[in-house]
Design an enzyme around this catalytic site. Structure first.
Site, PDB file in Angstrom:
ATOM      1  N   TRP A 192      36.715  30.619  33.259  1.00  0.00           N
ATOM      2  CA  TRP A 192      36.444  31.567  34.087  1.00  0.00           C
ATOM      3  C   TRP A 192      34.747  31.050  34.776  1.00  0.00           C
ATOM      4  CZ3 TRP A 192      31.770  34.470  33.456  1.00  0.00           C
ATOM      5  CH2 TRP A 192      31.512  35.597  34.690  1.00  0.00           C
ATOM      6  N   ASP A 360      35.970  47.626  42.592  1.00  0.00           N
ATOM      7  CA  ASP A 360      36.348  48.490  41.463  1.00  0.00           C
ATOM      8  C   ASP A 360      35.503  49.802  41.116  1.00  0.00           C
ATOM      9  OD1 ASP A 360      37.318  49.052  38.882  1.00  0.00           O
ATOM     10  OD2 ASP A 360      36.564  47.367  37.849  1.00  0.00           O
ATOM     11  N   ARG A 436      38.457  43.028  27.904  1.00  0.00           N
ATOM     12  CA  ARG A 436      37.750  43.890  28.834  1.00  0.00           C
ATOM     13  C   ARG A 436      38.190  45.224  28.474  1.00  0.00           C
ATOM     14  NH1 ARG A 436      37.276  44.196  35.410  1.00  0.00           N
ATOM     15  NH2 ARG A 436      34.942  44.050  35.503  1.00  0.00           N
ATOM     16  N   LYS A 469      42.677  44.031  47.689  1.00  0.00           N
ATOM     17  CA  LYS A 469      42.311  43.116  46.501  1.00  0.00           C
ATOM     18  C   LYS A 469      43.113  43.445  45.472  1.00  0.00           C
ATOM     19  CE  LYS A 469      38.241  41.038  44.078  1.00  0.00           C
ATOM     20  NZ  LYS A 469      36.649  41.204  44.178  1.00  0.00           N
ATOM     21  N   TRP A 470      43.995  42.498  44.981  1.00  0.00           N
ATOM     22  CA  TRP A 470      44.886  42.699  43.838  1.00  0.00           C
ATOM     23  C   TRP A 470      44.309  41.952  42.627  1.00  0.00           C
ATOM     24  CZ3 TRP A 470      50.740  43.933  44.089  1.00  0.00           C
ATOM     25  CH2 TRP A 470      51.314  43.973  43.051  1.00  0.00           C
ATOM     26  N   ASP A 471      43.652  42.506  41.907  1.00  0.00           N
ATOM     27  CA  ASP A 471      43.018  41.967  40.681  1.00  0.00           C
ATOM     28  C   ASP A 471      43.907  41.904  39.391  1.00  0.00           C
ATOM     29  OD1 ASP A 471      40.930  40.479  39.474  1.00  0.00           O
ATOM     30  OD2 ASP A 471      39.747  42.104  39.803  1.00  0.00           O
ATOM     31  N   MET A 472      43.658  41.038  38.244  1.00  0.00           N
ATOM     32  CA  MET A 472      44.377  41.051  37.108  1.00  0.00           C
ATOM     33  C   MET A 472      43.555  40.352  36.434  1.00  0.00           C
ATOM     34  SD  MET A 472      46.266  39.155  34.875  1.00  0.00           S
ATOM     35  CE  MET A 472      46.426  37.567  35.592  1.00  0.00           C
ATOM     36  N   ASN A 473      42.808  41.122  35.290  1.00  0.00           N
ATOM     37  CA  ASN A 473      41.265  40.922  34.640  1.00  0.00           C
ATOM     38  C   ASN A 473      41.689  40.526  33.142  1.00  0.00           C
ATOM     39  OD1 ASN A 473      38.904  40.481  36.088  1.00  0.00           O
ATOM     40  ND2 ASN A 473      39.536  42.580  36.798  1.00  0.00           N
ATOM     41  N   CYS A 519      43.593  38.059  42.791  1.00  0.00           N
ATOM     42  CA  CYS A 519      42.515  37.808  42.119  1.00  0.00           C
ATOM     43  C   CYS A 519      42.918  38.024  40.845  1.00  0.00           C
ATOM     44  CB  CYS A 519      41.434  38.749  42.714  1.00  0.00           C
ATOM     45  SG  CYS A 519      40.038  38.862  41.723  1.00  0.00           S
ATOM     46  N   ASP A 541      35.092  34.018  40.240  1.00  0.00           N
ATOM     47  CA  ASP A 541      33.939  35.056  40.318  1.00  0.00           C
ATOM     48  C   ASP A 541      32.663  34.481  40.253  1.00  0.00           C
ATOM     49  OD1 ASP A 541      35.461  37.385  40.006  1.00  0.00           O
ATOM     50  OD2 ASP A 541      35.132  37.802  37.899  1.00  0.00           O
TER      51      ASP A 541
HETATM   52  C1  DGJ Z   1      36.826  40.832  38.616  1.00  0.00           C
HETATM   53  C2  DGJ Z   1      36.942  40.344  39.955  1.00  0.00           C
HETATM   54  O1  DGJ Z   1      37.161  38.814  40.220  1.00  0.00           O
HETATM   55  C3  DGJ Z   1      35.666  40.577  40.649  1.00  0.00           C
HETATM   56  O2  DGJ Z   1      35.435  40.193  41.952  1.00  0.00           O
HETATM   57  C4  DGJ Z   1      35.775  41.976  40.623  1.00  0.00           C
HETATM   58  O3  DGJ Z   1      36.782  42.690  41.457  1.00  0.00           O
HETATM   59  C5  DGJ Z   1      35.881  42.913  39.185  1.00  0.00           C
HETATM   60  N1  DGJ Z   1      37.006  42.170  38.534  1.00  0.00           N
HETATM   61  C6  DGJ Z   1      35.998  44.079  39.158  1.00  0.00           C
HETATM   62  O4  DGJ Z   1      36.251  44.632  38.159  1.00  0.00           O
END
Ligand code: DGJ
Length: 750
Positions: A192, A360, A436, A469-473, A519, A541
């Site tokens: 990351w 977010d 998270r 922006k479709w995120d996946m954390n 993302c 990020d």
């Molecule tokens: C992770 C993304 O990479 C960031 O740019 C941001 O959108 C955060 N998540 C928001 O929780």
């Protein structure tokens, strides 16, 4: 027809003047790979390149026969491409050729992202049937050769043609056998905030593996592998690039065999994978793309960039200029309300920003990352009027409005989780590991995909949303498909990806006018699979300009600039604490899909003026940045400077950037040899910003001390053979530029 069949010698030759792939049906019926690489005369036979005498073939252990679909258990002990367990528990296969079809164009890959031909004349495909009568397995290999591109796309469909269940244990999308060594492996690895750093090492006897078992391709390894001849560099030398059009668990692996031959394979990661194939059922592997060139690593990147930009990305945004955006995340994180966003948007519009993105925090009760994922309803505390009026206000300022989402996730503290705890992935009887403070929804279940489609479609229809922006954390732990029986749990990870692709497909089809950006905590799922749905991705990020040099340099080996989101953020940088000049932050971010990620209300007048000039510059040259040929000039790895450039398709405009990472005293004279220009053209060479324009730059930025007033005229031949004077011998440098300084030159043919 760039695929020819020589009946007499039973050879298939894929040729387009850029490469040749010659396959031959061997004496025993196996499909051999006779040649892969430099273009050969399609009129000739190459049967002699394969094994010709099968007399002693029963004694063939460890013989380096080059095969197209190598299988284990009958003398070839190298890494296999296909392992299928039969009803008896055995996994020996004797795959023999039974026929083939050559068709114009490229058939789609059901349910999976893939490259495509817009017109049947652009590509030719051969489908080759191989069968094992004992197991009752048919493997149909699909190979597509694109006209004028040095790439072959490959996938495989497995069909159970027998009466008993089979279990697919390994099903690689591509394998290539190379008769000789030595080779080196180049891969792109990291973590990351420092994704895709290149790592190159000799392929020693044994294996080099890159892969992911996280349920996503991951920040750690890119789903690609380059095999290069020792000494191959950006402009010369032979190499292959294998790249997988997939977003989940993968393996990219190379092996140097006992007699010096090499094999590379790429596809679904076999670990934890088992696909039950009942009689009559089929299984299709993802697609792999294999590029070949003898003109160096740059040529391999050119091939992948062109294919991925033009024939993997889809939809109206594939070819449209991408807007300059301002994203709210690093500016305000979760701390906003309607009034604050409107103020930010007004300040952004004043800078010339074209798209305002709310990241977010706009839904449920999301004041931190501890809650609300899954509750895709507007938070009335922050946005009492909802998204519609906010989007309308943003549009009235002359910008489009965009929104962040994380569809695949659920917070334990959410209404969705309370109502459907079983929709979160987890193993019965075991605690779920949180990442998270969130869990992953089980997208292998069709009802979860249906629910997400309906919920997200409702939000997207509720306001004028032009970008998502479709995120996946987080990655998947306790893998288990809630709707899958025990004997099908080995299918879970791939079924999760099929469900995710299905959701992407439904939403991008329903909302084709939306510009989608993928993302995953930055570049945690930046891969060709996602590019088929979202033409751009958030590269990392990490928005620090110096780390971004490294990340974008690495990512550029596979991905075109039109796919790489790159933003200017505030200093000290939030990820590494570094302070870099505003100019350098833009210099690096220009080479991607450009934007800002800061609070525009906090800028000084000087900064505002500089940013206005940056946005105007990017918009003026956006076509070149987003559709030009990207050329790596000087690596930031192990050097105290870095340089790259982009050249318009007609070679009449080029933009060169040089970043001085660490300044040195008494720098030696230095010329940067450019590439990709037209040697016959004379270019006007102008530094940007010019000495006059740079007057608005902040004082900490020393980079303009030698900005030439006016322009120079230089031949393309000279700029490539001798170079651009970046540290002239006369007069020698007098004042230091400082660490992290940068310069840009615009070259325009007269
Ligand atoms: C992770 C993304 O990479 C960031 O740019 C941001 O959108 C955060 N998540 C928001 O929780």
């Amino acid at each position: 027809m760039p695929i020819t069949w020589r009946k007499a010698t039973r050879e298939l030759h894929l040729h387009n003047g850029r490469l040749s792939l010659v396959l031959g049906v061997l004496e025993n019926g196996w499909l051999g790979q006779l040649h892969f690489g430099a273009p050969l005369d399609p009129a000739a036979s190459y049967a002699h390149l394969g094994p010709t005498d099968f007399g002693g073939f029963s004694n063939r252990i460890d013989e380096p026969i080059a095969l197209v679909v190598p299988t284990p258990g009958s003398g070839d002990f190298r890494i296999p491409a296909l392992v299928v367990e039969d009803a008896e528990g055995g996994s020996v296969l004797d795959l023999v050729y039974t026929g083939h079809r050559i068709v114009a164009g490229k058939p789609p890959l059901d349910g999976l992202p893939a490259t495509y031909a817009e017109d049947p004349t652009e590509a030719t495909t051969v489908e080759i049937d191989l069968e094992d009568a004992v197991a009752g397995l048919r493997a149909t290999l699909t190979l597509t050769l694109f006209e004028d591109r040095p790439v072959v796309a490959r996938s495989m469909r497995l069909t159970n043609a027998g009466p008993h269940r089979l279990t697919v244990r390994t099903a690689m999308s591509a394998a290539i056998d190379l008769p000789d060594g030595p080779w080196e492996v180049l891969g792109f690895s990291g973590a990351w905030a420092r994704e895709r750093h290149p790592h190159r090492a000799p392929l020693l006897p044994g294996r080099r593996s890159l892969g992911s078992l996280r349920g996503a391709t991951g920040h750690q390894q890119d789903p690609s592998l380059f095999l290069l001849r020792p000494g191959a560099n950006e402009t010369a030398g032979e190499g292959f690039a294998l790249s997988l059009v997939y977003s989940g668990n993968f393996l990219a692996e190379a092996e140097s065999g006992p007699r010096g031959s090499s094999r590379a394979r790429i596809g679904l990661h076999p670990e934890g994978f088992a696909w039950a194939l009942d009689p009559g059922a089929s299984f299709t592997t993802p697609e792999a793309v294999v590029a070949w060139s003898d003109a160096g690593i740059g040529a391999l990147s050119d091939a992948l960039h062109g294919l991925y930009r033009e024939r993997l990305a889809r939809g109206p945004w594939r070819d449209r200029p991408r807007p300059v955006l301002l994203n709210s995340w690093e500016g305000v994180y979760f701390d906003f309300d309607h009034a604050r966003l409107v103020e930010m948007a007004r300040a952004a519009a004043d800078l010339g920003v074209e798209l305002f993105v709310l990241d977010d925090g706009w839904f449920g009760e999301r004041d931190s990352d501890t809650s609300s994922l899954g509750d895709w309803v507007v938070d009335p505390r922050k946005l009492p009027n909802g998204l519609g009026p906010l989007a309308a206000e943003v549009e009235a300022m002359g910008m489009a409005f965009g929104l962040w989402m994380e569809p695949e996730m659920v917070s334990p503290r959410s209404r969705l989780f309370t109502e459907h705890p079983d929709w979160a992935i987890g193993l019965p009887g075991r605690p779920r590991t949180e990442g998270r403070q969130q869990l992953v929804l089980d997208l292998s279940r069709p009802e979860v995909v249906d629910h997400l489609e309906a919920t997200i479609a409702a939000i997207l229809s509720s306001a004028s949303i032009r970008y998502v922006k479709w995120d996946m954390n987080r990655n998947i732990t306790e893998p288990h498909g809630g709707a899958l029986p025990p004997d099908r749990q080995g299918e879970f990870f791939h079924r999760y990806m099929l469900g995710t692709y299905d959701l992407w497909d439904r939403l991008t089809t329903r909302f084709p006018e939306i510009l989608w950006e993928s993302c995953a905590g930055g570049g945690g799922r930046f891969d060709p699979g996602m590019l088929a749905y979202a033409p751009q991705a958030w590269t990392s990020d990490d928005t620090d300009a110096i780390e971004r040099l490294a990340i974008q340099w690495g990512a550029s080996h596979v991905y075109p600039l039109s796919s790489m989101g790159a933003h200017v953020s505030a200093v000290p940088n939030h990820q590494v604490g570094r302070i870099t000049p505003l100019r350098t932050r833009a210099t690096v971010a220009f080479f991607g899909v450009f934007g800002y990620e800061l609070d525009p209300r906090a800028l000084t007048d000087d900064e505002r003026a500089e940013i206005r000039a940056q946005i105007a510059f990017y918009i003026e040259h956006r076509e070149v940045f987003q559709r030009g040929r990207f050329i790596r000039l000087r690596s930031p790895f192990g050097n105290d400077d870095a340089a790259w450039m982009v050249v318009a398709p007609d070679r009449r405009t080029a933009i060169v950037a040089h970043v001085r990472i660490l300044e040195r005293p008494v720098p030696p004279p230095d010329r940067l040899r450019l590439r990709g220009l037209d040697p016959g053209l004379v270019y006007r060479v102008e530094q940007w910003p010019s000495a006059d324009e740079a007057g608005v730059a902040r004082r900490e930025d020393h980079a303009d001390r030698d900005a030439q007033p006016g322009s120079q005229r230089r031949g393309g031949d000279l700029l490539m053979a001798v170079g651009l004077d970046i540290e002239p011998a006369y007069p020698p440098s007098s004042a230091p530029r400082g660490d992290f300084s940068s310069r840009i030159w615009v070259l325009t043919a007269r």
